[in-house]
Design a protein around this motif. Structure first.
Motif, PDB file in Angstrom:
ATOM      1  N   GLU A   1     -33.436 111.990  15.842  1.00 17.73           N
ATOM      2  CA  GLU A   1     -33.784 112.773  17.034  1.00 17.73           C
ATOM      3  C   GLU A   1     -33.357 112.046  18.302  1.00 17.73           C
ATOM      4  O   GLU A   1     -32.863 112.663  19.263  1.00 17.73           O
ATOM      5  CB  GLU A   1     -35.287 113.044  17.048  1.00 17.73           C
ATOM      6  CG  GLU A   1     -35.728 114.059  15.997  1.00 17.73           C
ATOM      7  CD  GLU A   1     -37.236 114.120  15.864  1.00 17.73           C
ATOM      8  OE1 GLU A   1     -37.924 113.309  16.518  1.00 17.73           O
ATOM      9  OE2 GLU A   1     -37.733 114.962  15.086  1.00 17.73           O
ATOM     10  N   TYR A   2     -33.546 110.723  18.306  1.00 12.36           N
ATOM     11  CA  TYR A   2     -33.151 109.941  19.474  1.00 12.36           C
ATOM     12  C   TYR A   2     -31.634 109.961  19.652  1.00 12.36           C
ATOM     13  O   TYR A   2     -31.122 110.174  20.760  1.00 12.36           O
ATOM     14  CB  TYR A   2     -33.644 108.501  19.323  1.00 12.36           C
ATOM     15  CG  TYR A   2     -33.174 107.584  20.437  1.00 12.36           C
ATOM     16  CD1 TYR A   2     -33.793 107.619  21.685  1.00 12.36           C
ATOM     17  CD2 TYR A   2     -32.100 106.715  20.241  1.00 12.36           C
ATOM     18  CE1 TYR A   2     -33.357 106.799  22.714  1.00 12.36           C
ATOM     19  CE2 TYR A   2     -31.654 105.892  21.255  1.00 12.36           C
ATOM     20  CZ  TYR A   2     -32.284 105.935  22.499  1.00 12.36           C
ATOM     21  OH  TYR A   2     -31.836 105.128  23.513  1.00 12.36           O
TER      22      TYR A   2
ATOM     23  N   PRO B   1     -26.561 111.813  25.488  1.00 13.10           N
ATOM     24  CA  PRO B   1     -25.484 112.629  26.089  1.00 13.10           C
ATOM     25  C   PRO B   1     -24.104 112.264  25.536  1.00 13.10           C
ATOM     26  O   PRO B   1     -23.260 113.138  25.336  1.00 13.10           O
ATOM     27  CB  PRO B   1     -25.585 112.307  27.583  1.00 13.10           C
ATOM     28  CG  PRO B   1     -26.986 111.828  27.772  1.00 13.10           C
ATOM     29  CD  PRO B   1     -27.360 111.136  26.520  1.00 13.10           C
ATOM     30  N   GLU B   2     -23.853 110.971  25.283  1.00 18.04           N
ATOM     31  CA  GLU B   2     -22.521 110.567  24.849  1.00 18.04           C
ATOM     32  C   GLU B   2     -22.159 111.132  23.479  1.00 18.04           C
ATOM     33  O   GLU B   2     -20.977 111.226  23.125  1.00 18.04           O
ATOM     34  CB  GLU B   2     -22.392 109.035  24.829  1.00 18.04           C
ATOM     35  CG  GLU B   2     -23.384 108.326  23.913  1.00 18.04           C
ATOM     36  CD  GLU B   2     -24.673 107.942  24.628  1.00 18.04           C
ATOM     37  OE1 GLU B   2     -25.389 107.070  24.111  1.00 18.04           O
ATOM     38  OE2 GLU B   2     -24.950 108.549  25.698  1.00 18.04           O
ATOM     39  N   LEU B   3     -23.184 111.507  22.677  1.00 19.11           N
ATOM     40  CA  LEU B   3     -22.887 112.032  21.347  1.00 19.11           C
ATOM     41  C   LEU B   3     -22.281 113.427  21.424  1.00 19.11           C
ATOM     42  O   LEU B   3     -21.521 113.835  20.543  1.00 19.11           O
ATOM     43  CB  LEU B   3     -24.166 112.066  20.496  1.00 19.11           C
ATOM     44  CG  LEU B   3     -23.994 112.480  19.031  1.00 19.11           C
ATOM     45  CD1 LEU B   3     -23.139 111.459  18.285  1.00 19.11           C
ATOM     46  CD2 LEU B   3     -25.342 112.620  18.341  1.00 19.11           C
ATOM     47  N   LEU B   4     -22.582 114.170  22.481  1.00 19.53           N
ATOM     48  CA  LEU B   4     -22.067 115.532  22.619  1.00 19.53           C
ATOM     49  C   LEU B   4     -20.546 115.557  22.718  1.00 19.53           C
ATOM     50  O   LEU B   4     -19.900 116.553  22.370  1.00 19.53           O
ATOM     51  CB  LEU B   4     -22.676 116.203  23.854  1.00 19.53           C
ATOM     52  CG  LEU B   4     -24.206 116.406  23.810  1.00 19.53           C
ATOM     53  CD1 LEU B   4     -24.695 116.966  25.142  1.00 19.53           C
ATOM     54  CD2 LEU B   4     -24.589 117.349  22.677  1.00 19.53           C
ATOM     55  N   ALA B   5     -19.966 114.458  23.176  1.00 20.62           N
ATOM     56  CA  ALA B   5     -18.499 114.399  23.304  1.00 20.62           C
ATOM     57  C   ALA B   5     -17.818 114.267  21.950  1.00 20.62           C
ATOM     58  O   ALA B   5     -16.629 114.588  21.811  1.00 20.62           O
ATOM     59  CB  ALA B   5     -18.097 113.225  24.207  1.00 20.62           C
ATOM     60  N   ASP B   6     -18.553 113.793  20.954  1.00 21.33           N
ATOM     61  CA  ASP B   6     -17.987 113.625  19.610  1.00 21.33           C
ATOM     62  C   ASP B   6     -18.562 114.705  18.713  1.00 21.33           C
ATOM     63  O   ASP B   6     -19.607 114.535  18.088  1.00 21.33           O
ATOM     64  CB  ASP B   6     -18.326 112.228  19.076  1.00 21.33           C
ATOM     65  CG  ASP B   6     -17.591 111.899  17.785  1.00 21.33           C
ATOM     66  OD1 ASP B   6     -17.094 112.839  17.134  1.00 21.33           O
ATOM     67  OD2 ASP B   6     -17.536 110.707  17.425  1.00 21.33           O
ATOM     68  N   GLU B   7     -17.868 115.844  18.648  1.00 19.45           N
ATOM     69  CA  GLU B   7     -18.381 116.998  17.916  1.00 19.45           C
ATOM     70  C   GLU B   7     -18.567 116.700  16.433  1.00 19.45           C
ATOM     71  O   GLU B   7     -19.527 117.145  15.811  1.00 19.45           O
ATOM     72  CB  GLU B   7     -17.437 118.191  18.093  1.00 19.45           C
ATOM     73  CG  GLU B   7     -17.400 118.733  19.515  1.00 19.45           C
ATOM     74  CD  GLU B   7     -16.530 119.974  19.625  1.00 19.45           C
ATOM     75  OE1 GLU B   7     -16.042 120.437  18.564  1.00 19.45           O
ATOM     76  OE2 GLU B   7     -16.355 120.467  20.738  1.00 19.45           O
ATOM     77  N   GLU B   8     -17.647 115.943  15.851  1.00 14.66           N
ATOM     78  CA  GLU B   8     -17.717 115.642  14.425  1.00 14.66           C
ATOM     79  C   GLU B   8     -18.950 114.791  14.104  1.00 14.66           C
ATOM     80  O   GLU B   8     -19.689 115.074  13.149  1.00 14.66           O
ATOM     81  CB  GLU B   8     -16.450 114.910  13.980  1.00 14.66           C
ATOM     82  CG  GLU B   8     -16.396 114.674  12.481  1.00 14.66           C
ATOM     83  CD  GLU B   8     -15.094 114.003  12.056  1.00 14.66           C
ATOM     84  OE1 GLU B   8     -15.086 113.435  10.949  1.00 14.66           O
ATOM     85  OE2 GLU B   8     -14.116 114.042  12.817  1.00 14.66           O
TER      86      GLU B   8
END
Length: 646
Positions: free
Chosen positions: A105-106, A111-118
Motif C-alpha cells: 500500500e505504501y 508518486p514516482e511509481l505511477l511513471a512506471d506502468e509495468e
C-alpha cells in the motif's frame, strides 16, 4: 478424501506385544473416538499416528502437506509471552501477509511509481492476490476469533496481559488446547481434552468441535462428550483393533451385538464339530461305514475353526452394602453459607436430602462444591448455618484428592489395618473384586497409578458399609469400563448419595435430583442432568422476558410521573416534545445495545469461528452499530441538557 492410514501397525516392549495388526483410516471430515482400557496403548498409538513416535511394525501413510495438531493429556503451554501475545503466534503467517500488504500500500501510493506502468501493474496484481488471500484467511477477523476461543475457555480480557508462566497447570493445559484450535490443523488429535474443563466449557468445546472443518481423532473417558462429537469408534482391546460406526452409545450396542453373534456362530460350529467327531468315532472301524467316516474326518480337517469369543479383559466387580438403614430425613441445611476465612463462596444453601435419593451437585469451578462436601462432613466449618443429620445416618466420604491415601503401607495393609478382625482371605477377596490380585496387593500406596488409587479408595469405602455416601469426583482417574462398574454399583446401592461430578453421562445414569450452586445460592432441579439443562434454559429465557417487560414499564412510569409535575400547557407541550425525543432515542439505544450484544455473541459462536466471510460481515455490522450508538448518545446528552434547563 483419505487423509491418513495406519497399516499393520504394531508396538512391542521386548517380547510383550502392546498391540499389532492395527488398521485405521481417517477421512477429511472424520469424527473418530479411540477407546479401550487404561494400559491398552491408546496414547501410544496416538503418538505414532501424530508422527511423534515410530511404529515397531507397519506404516503410517498420509497425504502431502497434511497438517496435524496433537494435544497430549499432560501438555501445558510453556511460554514467556503473555496470553494474548502467545495466541497471536497462531497467526504468524497471516500477520506477515498483513505486513506485506501494508508495505505494498505504501509503495503503490508513491508518486514516482505511477511513471512506471509495468511496475505499478505488477505491484497492483500482487496486492490484489494478497488481499484476496488475506480475506480468505480471516485477516480482518482473526482477533475476534482469538477473543471468541479464549472466552470459550474462560479467559476474559482481564487475562490477556497475564504472563503464561504465572498460570496454573490446568490453565496452561486449556491454553494449549485453545492455541491448537486457533491453528486449525487438518487433523486434530486430542488425548483427554476434557481434563481441567468445567461443564460450561465442555459444552462450548463440544459445539466448537462439532463445527470444526478438519478431522478429529479423540481419546476421552467422557462418554457424554464422545456421544456429542464422534461418528465412529475404534476399540483397542486385547492387542487388536475393531471398527464401529456411530457414536459411543451406538458402539456399546454394536459391540454387544457382535459378541452375541460371535457366540452364536461359535456354539453352532461346536455343535457341528461334536456331531462329526462323534460320527467318526463310532463309524471309522466299521467296514460298512468307514468311507463315510473318513469323509467326515476330511470335512473336520478342512473346517476353519472359529476362536472362542472373548469379551473385555477382566473387569472390577463390587457392590456398596450398608450396615443399617437410616431414617427418612438424611441431611438438612437452611440458609447456610460456605467459604474460607470468612470469604463466602456461595449462599444461601438449602438442602433437604431424603433416604435413597441420589443428588448431583453442579456449578462452575470455584463456586464451592467440594467446600460444601467438606463442610457437611465437618472438615471445614460453615460460615453461616450448619448441618442436621437424620437418625442413624452414617457417612462415607470419597475425596477426589485421596488425602486418606498418604501412607506407605501395602495395598493389603491399607485395608486390613482398618478392619483387623476380618480374615486375610476376605480382605484379599475384596481387593480382587477391585482388580488387585496376586503381587498387586504387595504394592505400596505411593507406587500406585491414579486409577489404582481410585480403585483402592473405593475398596475402602465399600468395606465401611455406610448408608450415606458423599463422593467428590468419584470417576476421576477411572477408565470407561471401571466407570460403568461404579455406576452399576451405585445404582444398586440402597443408601443415599450426594456427589460432585463433571461427568455428565455419570450424572444422567445416577442422579434423581440436581442441585446447582451459584453466586445466588442453591437451586434444586427434580431430574437428571439433561432435565437440569432443559429447565435452566427455560428459566434463563423467562428471566430475559421479564427483564424486557420490566424495562418497558419503568420507562412508561417515568414519563407519567414527569408530566404530573408540570402545570403550564405550553411548558408541558415543550417538555413532552423533548421527552418524546429522549424516549425515542432511548428506545433506539436499547435496540442498538441489544443488537450489539447479539452481534458480539454471534461472533463468538463456534459455528462461525472459521467462517471468515461471515466474521467480516459481522465485524462491519458491529462497527456501524457502534458508530450509531455514539451518535445517539450525543443526541441524548444534548436533549437531556435542554430538558434540565426548562
Amino acid at each position: 478424501m483419505i487423509l491418513l492410514q495406519a497399516n499393520q501397525v504394531a508396538r512391542h516392549f521386548g517380547a510383550e506385544v502392546l498391540f499389532d495388526h492395527i488398521q485405521l483410516e481417517i477421512q477429511d471430515r472424520s469424527r473418530i473416538a479411540l477407546v479401550g482400557r487404561n494400559g491398552a496403548g491408546k496414547s501410544t498409538l496416538l503418538k505414532i499416528i501424530a508422527g511423534i513416535d515410530e511404529p515397531d511394525e507397519g506404516t503410517i501413510s498420509k497425504t502431502k502437506a497434511l497438517t496435524i495438531g496433537y494435544l497430549d493429556q499432560h501438555t501445558g503451554l510453556s511460554s514467556d509471552k503473555t496470553i494474548w501475545e502467545e495466541m497471536l503466534t497462531a497467526y504468524d503467517q497471516l500477520r506477515a501477509l498483513e505486513t506485506r500488504l501494508r508495505q505494498l500500500e505504501y509503495k503503490i501510493g508513491q508518486p514516482e511509481l505511477l511513471a512506471d506502468e509495468e511496475a505499478y501493474a505488477r505491484l497492483l496484481k500482487e496486492y490484489d492476490q494478497l488481499q484476496h488471500n488475506f480475506n480468505e484467511q480471516n485477516g480482518y477477523g482473526y482477533e475476534s476469533e482469538i477473543k471468541a476461543v479464549l472466552n470459550g475457555f474462560r479467559f476474559d480480557q482481564t487475562f490477556y496481559d497475564r504472563p503464561i508462566s504465572s498460570l496454573s497447570g490446568g490453565q496452561k493445559t486449556r491454553l494449549a488446547l485453545a492455541k491448537l484450535l486457533l491453528e486449525r490443523p487438518d487433523l486434530l488429535i486430542l488425548d483427554e481434552p476434557t481434563n481441567h474443563l468445567d461443564i460450561e466449557t465442555l459444552s462450548w468445546l463440544e459445539n466448537y468441535l462439532q463445527n470444526y472443518r478438519g478431522a478429529l481423532l479423540l481419546v476421552s473417558h467422557d462418554r457424554y462428550f464422545l456421544d456429542k462429537i464422534v461418528t465412529e469408534v475404534y476399540d483397542l482391546s486385547r492387542h487388536k483393533m475393531t471398527h464401529y460406526k456411530g457414536n459411543y452409545s451406538k458402539f456399546l450396542e454394536l459391540k454387544a451385538e457382535k459378541l452375541a453373534s460371535d457366540w452364536k456362530a461359535f456354539e453352532k460350529q461346536q455343535t457341528e464339530i461334536n456331531k462329526l467327531e462323534e460320527f467318526v468315532a463310532k463309524n471309522i472301524v466299521r467296514a460298512s461305514t468307514t468311507k463315510r467316516a473318513q469323509s467326515r474326518r476330511k470335512q473336520l480337517d478342512k473346517m476353519e475353526r472359529l476362536d472362542r469369543p472373548v469379551g473385555d479383559e477382566k473387569s472390577a466387580r463390587f457392590l456398596f452394602d450398608i450396615e443399617k438403614q437410616s431414617g427418612n430425613i438424611v441431611l438438612q441445611t437452611e440458609d447456610s453459607a460456605i467459604g474460607y476465612d470468612e470469604t463466602i463462596l456461595c449462599e444461601p444453601i438449602n438442602l433437604d436430602i431424603r433416604k435413597q435419593e441420589a443428588i448431583a451437585l453442579v456449578g462452575p469451578n470455584g463456586i464451592g462444591k467440594s467446600t460444601l462436601l467438606k463442610s457437611i462432613i465437618g472438615q471445614l466449618p460453615f460460615i453461616k448455618g450448619n448441618t442436621h443429620l437424620g437418625t442413624n445416618v452414617t457417612i462415607g466420604y470419597y475425596d477426589q484428592e485421596q488425602a486418606d491415601l498418604r501412607s506407605h503401607k501395602t495395598v493389603l495393609n491399607e485395608l486390613w489395618d482398618e478392619h483387623s478382625t476380618v480374615p486375610e482371605k476376605d480382605i484379599r477377596s475384596v481387593l480382587g473384586s477391585f482388580l488387585f490380585s496376586g503381587e498387586d496387593v504387595e504394592k505400596t500406596v505411593p507406587l500406585l497409578s491414579g486409577g489404582e488409587k481410585a480403585r483402592l479408595a473405593l475398596a475402602k469405602l465399600s468395606m465401611d458399609k455406610e448408608n450415606f455416601l458423599i463422593l467428590d469426583e468419584p470417576t476421576n482417574h477411572l477408565d470407561i469400563d471401571s466407570k460403568e462398574v461404579l455406576e452399576n454399583a451405585l445404582i444398586n446401592y440402597e443408601g443415599t448419595l450426594l456427589f460432585v461430578s463433571h461427568d455428565r453421562y455419570f450424572i444422567n445414569r445416577i442422579a434423581t435430583k440436581v442441585i446447582e450452586l451459584s453466586e445466588t445460592g442453591s437451586t434444586l432441579y427434580l431430574g437428571d442432568y439433561d432435565y437440569y439443562l432443559e429447565k435452566k434454559l427455560e428459566a434463563e429465557e423467562l428471566a430475559l422476558l421479564k427483564k424486557q417487560n420490566s424495562e418497558t414499564k419503568e420507562t412508561v412510569t417515568l414519563v407519567s410521573n414527569k408530566n404530573q409535575f408540570q402545570q403550564s400547557k405550553d411548558y408541558q407541550r415543550k417538555i413532552r416534545s423533548l421527552t418524546r425525543k429522549i424516549e425515542q432515542i432511548e428506545l433506539e439505544l436499547a435496540e442498538v445495545d441489544d443488537t450489539i450484544t447479539a452481534t458480539q455473541m454471534e461472533m463468538a459462536n463456534p459455528l462461525y469461528i472459521e467462517d471468515h466471510s461471515k466474521l467480516m460481515t459481522l465485524q462491519a455490522t458491529l462497527n456501524e452499530l457502534e458508530l450509531k450508538q455514539e451518535n445517539l448518545m450525543t443526541q441524548w446528552e444534548t436533549l437531556g441538557l435542554e430538558l434540565e434547563e426548562q
